[in-house]
Each structure stands twice: as structure tokens, then as C-alpha cells.
Write a protein that holds these residues in place. Structure first.
Motif, PDB file in Angstrom:
ATOM      1  N   PHE A 268      -4.905  10.584  -0.762  1.00  0.00           N
ATOM      2  CA  PHE A 268      -3.533  11.048  -1.015  1.00  0.00           C
ATOM      3  C   PHE A 268      -3.382  11.392  -2.488  1.00  0.00           C
ATOM      4  CE2 PHE A 268      -3.679   6.367  -0.456  1.00  0.00           C
ATOM      5  CZ  PHE A 268      -3.592   6.001  -1.788  1.00  0.00           C
ATOM      6  N   GLU A 269      -2.296  12.054  -2.795  1.00  0.00           N
ATOM      7  CA  GLU A 269      -1.953  12.371  -4.179  1.00  0.00           C
ATOM      8  C   GLU A 269      -1.260  11.159  -4.787  1.00  0.00           C
ATOM      9  OE1 GLU A 269      -0.874  15.230  -7.378  1.00  0.00           O
ATOM     10  OE2 GLU A 269      -2.157  15.523  -5.616  1.00  0.00           O
ATOM     11  N   LEU A 270      -1.649  10.774  -6.011  1.00  0.00           N
ATOM     12  CA  LEU A 270      -0.938   9.666  -6.658  1.00  0.00           C
ATOM     13  C   LEU A 270       0.509  10.066  -6.930  1.00  0.00           C
ATOM     14  CD1 LEU A 270      -3.348   8.248  -9.401  1.00  0.00           C
ATOM     15  CD2 LEU A 270      -3.077   7.527  -7.034  1.00  0.00           C
ATOM     16  N   GLN A 274       2.650   6.270 -10.442  1.00  0.00           N
ATOM     17  CA  GLN A 274       1.284   5.719 -10.497  1.00  0.00           C
ATOM     18  C   GLN A 274       0.486   6.370 -11.625  1.00  0.00           C
ATOM     19  OE1 GLN A 274       0.423   6.482  -6.314  1.00  0.00           O
ATOM     20  NE2 GLN A 274      -0.086   4.324  -5.984  1.00  0.00           N
ATOM     21  N   ASP A 298       7.940  -2.093  -6.516  1.00  0.00           N
ATOM     22  CA  ASP A 298       8.429  -2.577  -5.247  1.00  0.00           C
ATOM     23  C   ASP A 298       7.286  -2.646  -4.238  1.00  0.00           C
ATOM     24  OD1 ASP A 298      10.406  -3.517  -3.627  1.00  0.00           O
ATOM     25  OD2 ASP A 298      11.777  -1.868  -4.077  1.00  0.00           O
ATOM     26  N   VAL A 299       7.499  -3.425  -3.190  1.00  0.00           N
ATOM     27  CA  VAL A 299       6.477  -3.516  -2.158  1.00  0.00           C
ATOM     28  C   VAL A 299       6.145  -2.126  -1.648  1.00  0.00           C
ATOM     29  CG1 VAL A 299       6.693  -5.838  -1.233  1.00  0.00           C
ATOM     30  CG2 VAL A 299       8.387  -4.140  -0.644  1.00  0.00           C
ATOM     31  N   GLY A 300       4.861  -1.872  -1.484  1.00  0.00           N
ATOM     32  CA  GLY A 300       4.429  -0.594  -0.935  1.00  0.00           C
ATOM     33  C   GLY A 300       4.398   0.536  -1.957  1.00  0.00           C
ATOM     34  N   GLY A 302       2.250   0.974  -4.206  1.00  0.00           N
ATOM     35  CA  GLY A 302       0.877   1.392  -4.480  1.00  0.00           C
ATOM     36  C   GLY A 302       0.313   0.835  -5.783  1.00  0.00           C
ATOM     37  N   LYS A 303       0.561  -0.419  -6.024  1.00  0.00           N
ATOM     38  CA  LYS A 303       0.048  -1.048  -7.244  1.00  0.00           C
ATOM     39  C   LYS A 303      -1.473  -1.227  -7.183  1.00  0.00           C
ATOM     40  CE  LYS A 303       2.898  -4.586  -6.785  1.00  0.00           C
ATOM     41  NZ  LYS A 303       3.768  -4.078  -5.718  1.00  0.00           N
ATOM     42  N   THR A 304      -1.975  -1.529  -5.976  1.00  0.00           N
ATOM     43  CA  THR A 304      -3.406  -1.796  -5.847  1.00  0.00           C
ATOM     44  C   THR A 304      -4.243  -0.630  -6.328  1.00  0.00           C
ATOM     45  OG1 THR A 304      -2.729  -2.900  -3.831  1.00  0.00           O
ATOM     46  CG2 THR A 304      -5.082  -2.781  -4.265  1.00  0.00           C
ATOM     47  N   MET A 305      -3.804   0.562  -5.985  1.00  0.00           N
ATOM     48  CA  MET A 305      -4.569   1.747  -6.378  1.00  0.00           C
ATOM     49  C   MET A 305      -4.624   1.865  -7.891  1.00  0.00           C
ATOM     50  SD  MET A 305      -6.441   4.116  -5.478  1.00  0.00           S
ATOM     51  CE  MET A 305      -6.291   4.065  -3.687  1.00  0.00           C
ATOM     52  N   PRO A 450       5.453   6.165  -2.483  1.00  0.00           N
ATOM     53  CA  PRO A 450       4.711   7.341  -2.022  1.00  0.00           C
ATOM     54  C   PRO A 450       5.587   8.177  -1.087  1.00  0.00           C
ATOM     55  CG  PRO A 450       3.345   5.391  -1.853  1.00  0.00           C
ATOM     56  CD  PRO A 450       4.710   4.932  -2.251  1.00  0.00           C
ATOM     57  N   PRO A 451       5.375   9.481  -1.104  1.00  0.00           N
ATOM     58  CA  PRO A 451       6.237  10.353  -0.298  1.00  0.00           C
ATOM     59  C   PRO A 451       6.061  10.098   1.198  1.00  0.00           C
ATOM     60  CG  PRO A 451       4.391  11.578  -1.224  1.00  0.00           C
ATOM     61  CD  PRO A 451       4.358  10.217  -1.836  1.00  0.00           C
ATOM     62  N   ARG A 453       7.625   8.104   3.120  1.00  0.00           N
ATOM     63  CA  ARG A 453       8.055   6.815   3.666  1.00  0.00           C
ATOM     64  C   ARG A 453       9.447   6.978   4.239  1.00  0.00           C
ATOM     65  NH1 ARG A 453       4.950   2.944   0.537  1.00  0.00           N
ATOM     66  NH2 ARG A 453       2.865   3.647   1.055  1.00  0.00           N
ATOM     67  N   ASP A 557      -0.846  -5.235   4.530  1.00  0.00           N
ATOM     68  CA  ASP A 557      -0.565  -3.827   4.706  1.00  0.00           C
ATOM     69  C   ASP A 557      -1.016  -3.356   6.085  1.00  0.00           C
ATOM     70  OD1 ASP A 557       0.287  -1.311   3.884  1.00  0.00           O
ATOM     71  OD2 ASP A 557      -1.740  -0.746   3.272  1.00  0.00           O
ATOM     72  N   ARG A 586       5.747   1.377   6.079  1.00  0.00           N
ATOM     73  CA  ARG A 586       4.633   1.892   5.280  1.00  0.00           C
ATOM     74  C   ARG A 586       3.971   3.089   5.944  1.00  0.00           C
ATOM     75  NH1 ARG A 586       1.593  -2.525   1.935  1.00  0.00           N
ATOM     76  NH2 ARG A 586       3.416  -3.410   0.969  1.00  0.00           N
TER      77      ARG A 586
HETATM   78  P1  ADP Z   1       1.906  -2.708  -3.233  1.00  0.00           P
HETATM   79  O1  ADP Z   1       2.464  -2.053  -4.444  1.00  0.00           O
HETATM   80  O2  ADP Z   1       2.955  -3.352  -2.403  1.00  0.00           O
HETATM   81  O3  ADP Z   1       0.751  -3.612  -3.524  1.00  0.00           O
HETATM   82  P2  ADP Z   1      -0.121  -1.225  -1.885  1.00  0.00           P
HETATM   83  O4  ADP Z   1      -0.966  -1.037  -3.067  1.00  0.00           O
HETATM   84  O5  ADP Z   1      -0.509  -2.250  -0.893  1.00  0.00           O
HETATM   85  O6  ADP Z   1       1.366  -1.509  -2.344  1.00  0.00           O
HETATM   86  O7  ADP Z   1       0.071   0.181  -1.178  1.00  0.00           O
HETATM   87  C1  ADP Z   1       0.738   0.306   0.032  1.00  0.00           C
HETATM   88  C2  ADP Z   1       0.148   1.405   0.856  1.00  0.00           C
HETATM   89  O8  ADP Z   1       0.421   2.672   0.293  1.00  0.00           O
HETATM   90  C3  ADP Z   1      -1.364   1.335   0.982  1.00  0.00           C
HETATM   91  O9  ADP Z   1      -1.700   1.651   2.302  1.00  0.00           O
HETATM   92  C4  ADP Z   1      -1.854   2.405   0.038  1.00  0.00           C
HETATM   93  O10 ADP Z   1      -3.083   2.944   0.428  1.00  0.00           O
HETATM   94  C5  ADP Z   1      -0.754   3.433   0.159  1.00  0.00           C
HETATM   95  N1  ADP Z   1      -0.575   4.281  -1.017  1.00  0.00           N
HETATM   96  C6  ADP Z   1      -0.703   3.910  -2.316  1.00  0.00           C
HETATM   97  N2  ADP Z   1      -0.445   4.947  -3.122  1.00  0.00           N
HETATM   98  C7  ADP Z   1      -0.125   5.989  -2.336  1.00  0.00           C
HETATM   99  C8  ADP Z   1       0.257   7.337  -2.586  1.00  0.00           C
HETATM  100  N3  ADP Z   1       0.370   7.831  -3.821  1.00  0.00           N
HETATM  101  N4  ADP Z   1       0.518   8.127  -1.525  1.00  0.00           N
HETATM  102  C9  ADP Z   1       0.424   7.647  -0.280  1.00  0.00           C
HETATM  103  N5  ADP Z   1       0.072   6.400   0.031  1.00  0.00           N
HETATM  104  C10 ADP Z   1      -0.211   5.559  -0.985  1.00  0.00           C
END
Ligand code: ADP
Ligand code: MG
Length: 701
Positions: A268-270, A274, A298-300, A302-305, A450-451, A453, A557, A586
Motif C-alpha cells: 500500500f501507499e504510506l 506515516q 490512534d489504533v490502526g 499504521g505505527k508498526t510500518m 490509512p485510506p 477505512r 490485527d 480495519r
Molecule cells: P497500529 O498503529 O494500531 O499499530 P498497525 O501498524 O497494526 O496499526 O496497522 C494496522 C493495519 O493497517 C495493518 O494491517 C497494516 O498493514 C495496515 N496499514 C498500515 N499502514 C497502511 C497504509 N498506509 N495503507 C493501508 N494500510 C496500512
């Protein structure tokens, strides 16, 4: 240098050893200074003294001053018996009526003496009078004499039982000010007092306890709040600048193959947010100073990325990273989530948790110390002393509030030089609180989801709607969706909670029969294998429903899950409910969060439920939470705790003063980073005094 303000509280006139013990136990008032800083929490406006001729029965509380001209006890024995005292001033007379404490009143008031009377007028026997007014001698020492704002002190039941109520506190404060007013010396430098147009400390102390009028009271409050927040910010910012001066940070300027290969595989696109945060962290990586950054999102969001991408940069520069999660489930999820992206890039990862088998563990530890692992995922097990890295350059702590201060501190001892540290939290913390709790950290925010949602529809329901909800759940499952069902788990009532969960699970299995439906269950009393097994059933889509406690699945997730049912939702806090709700919504389907509660709700639970149904904005909810509960009780802050107790400033209400204080502290530090200058002598002393109160901030991240 000790002053009269350091005197033991037992020496204050009217206190003595017994009351001193009580004051210390109930309110932590141990010396004169503690008493002086025990401020009223509100004020009663008694600035106006009415003439008796002005009194009407429609008035609310009023104050009169006059002579008692007559005292009579009238009526038969029993409820009608009462004491009637007639008060007169130059404009008229009015009766004061007491049904209770007759004897006490009779001893207290004397004919022909002057009194101040405060109460609500009413009509009785067709004449105006005041029933059970407060009555005090109108002597010049009485702070009420000239008409005043009266401070109300938050006494406790225990103190009141020993006769230390509001009036006694006023007496203490009056005596204290009389004794010590000359010892109250200015704590802020002249230039600051002038520039900020602050009321001098002595006047502020006098007026916070005995305000001469509203305007001066406001100035006194402003001054004391500013001072309190200013010293706190000065201390935090000084820590920060000290650390930045003294701790070199690893330089990681290169963005190389690891990063680029993996980046291209992200499906996906950041989001803009992010990208911005990755940039902020990259900037820290080339500063030559150790990074300490809090990432809120916030939850979801995308902090992990973001964490992963930065770990890849670290790898490109020859450094190892670790990413720690609060639970096994989450650590697993982080670990499993990276493979699609790192595949074929040459990046080596490993997972280390409490469950890792001894043999595998040994191998991992060896690889780590030999530098054969780039990114280590895991739980708390990571900060066990045995875990040694070859060159840990970047450490990520996910869901920060679950890590205690000590644990964070232990992480530092992992390497000679401190790694860059990124602390991530999905518990949105209002800005003011973040500035105070994490005032010595840099803060990044992902304020964008992320878009695509879909918003989550939040619904409040009670037992009466249960069967309808179950039908709805069946429809959702038929459409291929999965369902979370969460039961509260509160430490104090853990046993009962597990029983509720067990009963809940059994009734779900009854309602959602196999083989049509598969229900998984996960909780803390299971064996780890069972937990992992059931969790896996749900994550891989084999189970339709996951029944769990609130503790287990933070951060899980499962994009295919579309319904979150929270049982006994009234028992959860606002931000916890918000966190749980974030487990759904999500994917690209419409999602639902159903808050099941009992029929009867307290005002606060009702408010929480209504708020959740009305907004999905975590920061808005956090602000509301802060307003409702005060910073001490905020979720996510209990562990880290406010380092100092605030006497007067309120983080929910005084955000403007806080911003101002922080800015000014910044300015002072830019000019004199170590607060060494002669003109800052008072600031230096203030910081030293604060240090005694503060837990060691340098240990907090
Ligand atoms: P959190 O911030 O709650 O830790 P996560 O890192 O678990 O969130 O991300 C939630 C979900 O969104 C994961 O499935 C992740 O792959 C997805 N995600 C993260 N960044 C994006 C993005 N830019 N576009 C679409 N999906 C994304
Ligand atoms: Mg997360």
C-alpha cells in the motif's frame, strides 16, 4: 537554608501532636510549607454584605452583619422546638432559626454582640427568616469581617471528625500567614515576574487563602499555576537538553538496499502522516544525538510500518533493532507481519518470547551477539539481562503504557551507547498531559488513518436487545466476517470475571453451534499452547468468533473482523473502550462496535457510552477522559504517573498557561542551558527543591 516554613506542623498554633499526625496521614501535610501550599479548591463569594431591609425570600445565599438583640427558645419539646435569635442592623430585623444544636448555639451566641450571618432566606410563619445560618462573631480578626471570598478546603472525613473542617483550615492558614509572611520570599526571578506580569509570591499566598477580591484572586491563581507548571517544564526541558548534550547517538545516514528493497514490497501507499514521521525519525538518526521519541497514533494508524521502516534504515547502517510488544500475541503478530515485506531482502529477523524453546533461544541469543540478526521481535523477555546484542542501534517499545519505568530503564543497559528509542502508543494522550508526562521526549503524531477505512458504527445495547444482536452477528458471519466478544477483566474481581467469561463462552457455544460456527476462546488462565492455538484459529479465519478478556488482544490485527461486542462495557474506561473498538474497522467492510451494559448506568458510565457512540476521534475522547477523571486516573498514565503532584494547576483546564510556561522555560534554557547564570539563581534553587519531589526523570526514557 531552612526557614520557619520548614517547621513541623505540630508547632502551628491549634495543631499539636495529635492533629499533626492526622494532617500528615490524611493530607500529607507535615510542615508549615505543606500547609501553606494546601490551597482552597473553590471559593464562596461572601464579598457582599446585605442590609436586612434588602432581604427577600427569593434570594439564594446571602450574608448579613448585625447585632443579636434577643434569643428565645420556643415550641414544645420535639421537632417544633427551636431557638430563635433576632438579628438587627440599622435597616431592620430578621429571625435566625435553629432546630438542631440548640444548646450549642445558645452557648455560642450572646445578646448585644455583633455577628456575621450567612444563609438562605425563607418564609416561616409569614415572616422572613433564615433557618440554620452559619454564624460567626464579627470581630476584626474574622476574615469575614469586611466581606470576603471564602476559600473552601478539601478536608477529609477523618479530619472533619476531629474538628478540622473548613473553618479550622482558615484559622490554620491565618495563623500561618501571620507567622511566616516574612519568610515567604520570591521564588521567581525579577525579570520573569515583571515580564509575565505576575503577582509577587507573598501577595499570591495571602490572596489564595484570603482573597481581597475576585480580581486579585485570579491573579494569585494565575501566578501560582504558572510557577508550578513553569518549574515542571523547566526541569523536563533541562533534562532533555542535558541528555542531548551528553549522550551521543549513533549516526545512521544511509538509506540503502535493505530499506529500498523492502519499501518496494509494501502493498500500500504510506499515508502522509506515516511518511512525515519516518522523516522525523530519519532526521534524528543523523543528528549524532540519541533519539527519544514518543510516537502517538490512534489504533490502526499504521505505527508498526513506521517502526519497521526505521529498523531497516538502522540495518542499512549496520545496526541491530529490537521491537518489543506488551503481549506474546502482539509480538507474534509483529513478527508474522514482516515476512511479506522482508522476503528476499536479506534482512534477518527473529522472535524471542517467554515461550521460545530453550534450544531455539540459545541459537537466537548466539545469532544476536554475533550480529546475525537484524531485527529482533519479542516481549518483555527481550529486556532480560541475558539478551545481548552485538550493536543495538534502535529500540522500539510498542504500546508504551504497559511498560513500567524500570523496564524502560533496563533497556538502556543493553549497550554501551544508548540506542535510539521510539516509544509507540495508541492511547492518545492529550497534548497537555503528554507535555508533562513525556515532556522530555520528542513527540510525533500519526493523525491520519490509512485510506478506505470505513467508520465504525457504535451502538449501545442492553440485555433486551441480545437476541437481535445475535441474529445480526449470524448475518455478519454468513457474509464471511468475524466477531470479537470481549469480557472485562479487572484485577480486583478477577475470579468473578473469569467466571463471567466462562459462562459467556458457554452460552455463545450454545447459541452458535458447531460445526456451523467455530468459537475460539483466549484468556490469561489458559496454557500458552491453548491460547496460541485458539488465537491462531481466529487470526487465520478458521474461527468465526473470538471470546476473550480485555487484556489479551490489545493490538491484534484481524482486518476481516467487523463486529466488536463488549460485555459489561460500563466497567471499562473510556480509552480502553476506544482501544478495543479499534480492533475492528480495519478492513474495507462496514464495522460495528456494540457496547453491552446493564440497564442502570451511573452518570459517568452513561457519559462514556454516549461519547463513544458519538465520536471515533481518539484525541477527542482522551481530552474528555482527562476532563472527566483528572490526570491522576487517566488510563495509560497510572504506571508512569505524574512525577510531581500538582497543587493548583489543572492539566485539563490550564493548557494555555502550560503552553506559555513551556515556551518561557524553553527561552530561559536557550539563553542559559544549564541554568548557571547569576540572574537565574532562583530558578536553580527552585529546580533543586523540585528534584526532591520528583522521581528521577532521567530514568524515564
Ligand atoms: P497500529 O498503529 O494500531 O499499530 P498497525 O501498524 O497494526 O496499526 O496497522 C494496522 C493495519 O493497517 C495493518 O494491517 C497494516 O498493514 C495496515 N496499514 C498500515 N499502514 C497502511 C497504509 N498506509 N495503507 C493501508 N494500510 C496500512
Ligand atoms: Mg500496533
Amino acid at each position: 537554608m531552612s526557614t520557619i516554613l520548614d517547621s513541623d506542623i505540630k508547632f502551628l498554633p491549634g495543631v499539636g501532636p495529635k492533629r499533626a499526625e492526622l494532617l500528615s496521614r490524611e493530607l500529607n501535610i507535615k510542615c508549615f510549607r505543606d500547609m501553606l501550599y494546601f490551597f482552597p479548591f473553590r471559593y464562596i463569594d461572601r464579598t457582599k454584605i446585605y442590609s436586612i431591609s434588602e432581604v427577600e425570600s427569593s434570594m439564594s445565599f446571602i450574608q448579613l452583619r448585625g447585632k443579636i438583640t434577643r434569643i428565645n427558645i420556643v415550641g414544645d419539646k420535639g421537632p417544633a422546638r427551636r431557638l430563635v435569635a433576632t438579628l438587627s442592623d440599622s435597616t431592620g430585623v430578621i429571625d435566625l432559626i435553629f432546630f438542631k444544636g440548640i444548646k450549642w448555639i445558645k452557648d455560642k451566641i450572646k445578646v448585644n454582640h455583633e455577628y456575621i450571618v450567612f444563609g438562605k432566606p425563607s418564609i416561616f410563619n409569614q415572616t422572613l427568616n433564615i433557618v440554620h445560618p452559619e454564624i460567626d462573631p464579627a470581630t476584626e480578626e474574622n476574615p469575614l469581617y469586611g466581606g470576603n471570598m471564602i476559600g473552601v478546603y478539601a478536608s477529609t472525613e477523618g479530619l472533619k471528625n476531629s474538628g478540622i473542617g473548613n473553618k479550622q483550615f482558615a484559622k490554620f492558614q491565618a495563623a500561618l500567614l501571620k507567622l511566616s509572611i516574612d519568610s515567604i520570599t520570591e521564588t521567581l526571578p525579577d525579570f520573569l515576574v515583571k515580564e509575565k506580569k505576575l503577582l509577587p509570591l507573598r501577595d499570591s499566598m495571602q490572596n489564595i487563602h484570603f482573597p481581597i477580591n475576585l480580581k486579585v484572586l485570579a491573579l494569585a491563581q494565575m501566578r501560582l499555576k504558572f510557577e508550578e507548571l513553569f518549574f515542571l517544564q523547566l526541569s523536563l526541558l533541562k533534562q532533555k537538553s542535558l541528555r542531548e548534550r551528553n549522550t551521543e547517538g549513533f549516526l545512521m545516514p544511509r538509506v540503502g538496499n535493505y530499506f529500498n528493497t523492502c519499501f518496494n514490497k509494501i502493498p500500500f501507499e504510506l499515508t502522509g502522516a506515516q511518511k512525515r514521521v519516518v522523516k522525523e525519525i530519519r532526521a534524528d538518526f543523523v543528528k549524532g544525538r540519541q533519539m527519544n521519541r514518543l510516537l502517538q497514533g490512534d489504533v490502526g494508524s499504521g505505527k508498526t510500518m513506521v517502526a519497521l521502516l526505521c529498523a531497516l534504515i538502522a540495518a542499512d547502517n549496520g545496526y541491530q533493532s529490537c521491537i518489543m510488544a506488551p503481549t506474546e500475541v502482539l509480538a507474534n503478530q509483529h513478527f508474522n507481519g514482516v515476512f511479506k515485506i522482508i522476503e528476499g531482502s536479506g534482512i534477518k529477523v527473529a522472535l524471542l518470547t517467554g515461550n521460545t524453546k530453550a534450544k531455539e533461544r540459545r541459537a537466537i541469543l548466539e545469532d544476536l551477539i554475533n550480529g546475525n540478526i537484524h531485527i529482533l521481535f519479542g516481549t518483555h523477555a527481550l529486556i532480560e539481562d541475558r539478551v545481548q546484542f552485538a550493536n543495538l542501534g534502535f529500540a522500539v517499545i510498542d504500546e508504551q503504557h504497559r511498560f513500567g519505568v524500570e523496564q524502560r530503564a533496563r533497556l538502556w543497559s543493553k549497550s554501551e551507547e544508548l540506542p535510539h528509542v521510539l516509544v509507540m502508543t495508541a492511547t492518545p494522550i492529550p497534548r497537555t498531559l503528554a507535555m508533562t508526562l513525556y515532556g522530555d521526549l520528542d513527540v510525533s503524531v500519526i493523525d491520519e488513518l490509512p485510506p478506505g477505512r470505513k467508520s465504525i458504527q457504535t451502538i449501545h445495547a442492553t440485555e433486551a436487545q441480545r437476541s437481535r444482536i445475535y441474529s445480526f452477528v449470524k448475518e455478519q458471519i454468513k457474509a464471511g466476517r468475524q466477531i470479537f466478544m470481549v469480557y472485562p477483566l479487572i484485577k480486583e474481581s478477577e475470579k468473578m470475571d473469569y467466571r463471567n467469561l466462562q459462562e459467556g463462552y458457554e452460552s455463545i457455544v450454545q447459541e452458535f453451534k458447531q460445526p456451523e460456527y467455530i468459537t475460539a476462546v483466549v484468556h490469561g488462565q489458559q496454557k500458552n499452547e491453548d491460547k496460541a492455538h485458539d488465537m491462531n484459529l481466529f487470526v487465520t479465519g478458521k474461527a468465526n468468533i473470538l471470546v476473550s478478556t480485555s487484556v489479551i488482544e490489545v493490538g491484534v490485527d484481524v482486518p476481516n473482523a467487523s463486529v466488536m461486542i463488549i460485555e459489561s462495557a460500563e466497567r471499562f474506561g473510556l480509552s480502553q473502550l476506544h482501544q478495543l473498538r479499534g480492533r475492528v474497522g480495519r478492513g474495507s467492510e462496514s464495522s460495528y462496535c456494540i457496547l453491552m451494559t446493564g440497564y442502570k448506568l451511573t452518570k459517568d458510565s452513561r457519559k462514556r457510552v454516549d461519547l463513544l457512540c458519538s465520536t471515533q476521534d481518539g484525541f477527542e475522547l482522551a481530552e474528555a477522559d482527562l476532563r472527566m477523571r483528572g490526570p491522576g486516573d487517566m488510563e495509560g498514565t497510572q504506571q508512569s504517573g505524574l512525577a510531581v503532584e500538582l497543587h493548583i494547576a489543572n492539566l485539563a483546564r490550564d493548557s494555555q498557561i502550560l503552553e506559555d510556561a513551556r515556551q518561557y522555560a524553553q527561552k530561559v534554557l536557550e539563553d542559559d542551558p544549564l541554568i548557571e547564570g547569576e540572574k537565574n539563581r532562583l530558578l536553580r534553587e527552585g529546580l533543586n527543591a523540585l528534584k526532591k519531589e520528583v522521581k528521577d526523570y532521567s530514568q524515564i526514557s
